[in-house]
Design an enzyme around this catalytic site. Sequence first.
Site, mmCIF file in Angstrom:
data_model
loop_
_atom_site.group_PDB
_atom_site.id
_atom_site.type_symbol
_atom_site.label_atom_id
_atom_site.label_comp_id
_atom_site.label_asym_id
_atom_site.label_seq_id
_atom_site.Cartn_x
_atom_site.Cartn_y
_atom_site.Cartn_z
ATOM 1 N N GLY A 160 -6.042 8.243 -4.706
ATOM 2 C CA GLY A 160 -5.959 7.272 -3.623
ATOM 3 C C GLY A 160 -7.235 7.399 -2.799
ATOM 4 O O GLY A 160 -7.641 8.523 -2.450
ATOM 5 N N ARG A 169 -15.224 10.457 -9.512
ATOM 6 C CA ARG A 169 -14.682 9.137 -9.876
ATOM 7 C C ARG A 169 -15.611 8.083 -9.266
ATOM 8 O O ARG A 169 -16.095 8.275 -8.145
ATOM 9 C CB ARG A 169 -13.241 8.948 -9.346
ATOM 10 C CG ARG A 169 -12.221 9.856 -10.021
ATOM 11 C CD ARG A 169 -10.803 9.560 -9.547
ATOM 12 N NE ARG A 169 -10.253 8.376 -10.184
ATOM 13 C CZ ARG A 169 -9.058 7.854 -9.880
ATOM 14 N NH1 ARG A 169 -8.310 8.414 -8.956
ATOM 15 N NH2 ARG A 169 -8.606 6.790 -10.504
ATOM 16 N N ASP A 176 -9.573 0.365 -3.215
ATOM 17 C CA ASP A 176 -10.555 1.443 -3.373
ATOM 18 C C ASP A 176 -11.915 1.074 -2.835
ATOM 19 O O ASP A 176 -12.722 1.945 -2.500
ATOM 20 C CB ASP A 176 -10.677 1.830 -4.850
ATOM 21 C CG ASP A 176 -9.546 2.743 -5.233
ATOM 22 O OD1 ASP A 176 -8.422 2.252 -5.387
ATOM 23 O OD2 ASP A 176 -9.781 3.963 -5.335
ATOM 24 N N ASN A 190 -8.915 -2.749 -6.770
ATOM 25 C CA ASN A 190 -7.702 -1.936 -6.597
ATOM 26 C C ASN A 190 -7.116 -1.669 -7.979
ATOM 27 O O ASN A 190 -7.629 -2.144 -8.997
ATOM 28 C CB ASN A 190 -6.693 -2.628 -5.676
ATOM 29 C CG ASN A 190 -5.573 -1.681 -5.253
ATOM 30 O OD1 ASN A 190 -5.831 -0.539 -4.865
ATOM 31 N ND2 ASN A 190 -4.340 -2.107 -5.340
ATOM 32 N N LYS A 191 -6.042 -0.904 -7.995
ATOM 33 C CA LYS A 191 -5.419 -0.479 -9.246
ATOM 34 C C LYS A 191 -5.261 -1.629 -10.229
ATOM 35 O O LYS A 191 -4.892 -2.735 -9.841
ATOM 36 C CB LYS A 191 -4.050 0.140 -8.908
ATOM 37 C CG LYS A 191 -3.264 0.680 -10.073
ATOM 38 C CD LYS A 191 -4.035 1.639 -10.946
ATOM 39 C CE LYS A 191 -4.643 2.797 -10.209
ATOM 40 N NZ LYS A 191 -5.716 3.497 -10.982
#
Length: 330
Positions: free
Chosen positions: A56, A89, A226, A236-237
């Site tokens: 997250g 990441r 993100d 985002n995801k």
Amino acid sequence: MRVKTDEGFEDLRAIWMEDENIKMIDQRLLPHELRFHTVSDHHEVKEAIKKMVIRGAPSIGAAAAYGIAQAILKGDDLKETAEVIKSARPTAYDLFYAVDHMMENGQEKPKITAEAYVDSVVSKCKAIGDHGGKMIDDGMKILTHCNAGALATVDHGTALAPIRHANSEGKDIFVFVDETRPRLQGSMLTAWELFNEDISHAVIVDNAAGHFMHRGEVDMVIVGTDRVAANGDVANKIGTYEKAVIAKENDIPFYVALPVTTFDPDTKSGTDIPIEEREGEEVSKVFSKYIMPKNSPVMNPAFDVTLSKYITGFITEKGIFSPDKIGKLL
Ligand code: MRU
């Protein structure tokens, strides 16, 4: 965040610092087991972020801030530390923001600076909840994707903060939780947070979101992010984009909740945001067992980009803004 225990309740953060060690909830083990993971140098910080012990965007930023503080306290080479942590990441802007913030401001009082950074993340999330919670009326049903709760943000959450706020005011609300393949952050983490707070919810498979939206059962979608590009496109995801398109098709407001530090003014549009490709086994295996022919290739992008035209508003600690007001906000 409130966590139910055998003795009652415990109030926990997703990550914190104890002396020179960084402690975090091991998010790979939830909802089965609440165990804490200890990190003692920057290589371990990188591994914890990469393997998603902590995940997250704001929580990744917190891990990075503590990681730099730890390196300063230990006298490690800071340039190398920053490079190692930044390579964990690629998508979450908070990671880069937090490292740069600590490199600029943390040299004299590393631990205090990192604590102040993390506390500011938490208070921003609380403010996101205060602003967003006002939009949620009694009886509303809200859909969310992935986990943008306390686990993802140290405490409160971004997408879950308005939901927590509305619940604390006694509003009767219901949350549709997308399970969020392949890592299942929805079913394993968001549902766990909502269960711990006694907030009414149900987990749905990712493919069911359109079905419930089309039937008029969803009043609002709230997700986290993100990274937001300067033009308002949102990473985002994976799966967020299609939820936004279906929401627009069905006239359902689609909100993105974030601290202002997740806006990346140097990235022009969504196509410029680096999208992490994760290992194929996240898709091909479920709990260590292949669920497809072993040799079939897999593609596993962890994030997608939702164009700003699908976004009704950004819920931030400074208030709620439509995408065309981002310039003013920044
Ligand atoms: O791969 P993850 O679990 O780190 O992805 C998390 C998300 O996509 C969240 O929605 C995002 O980081 C916002 S968290 C407030």
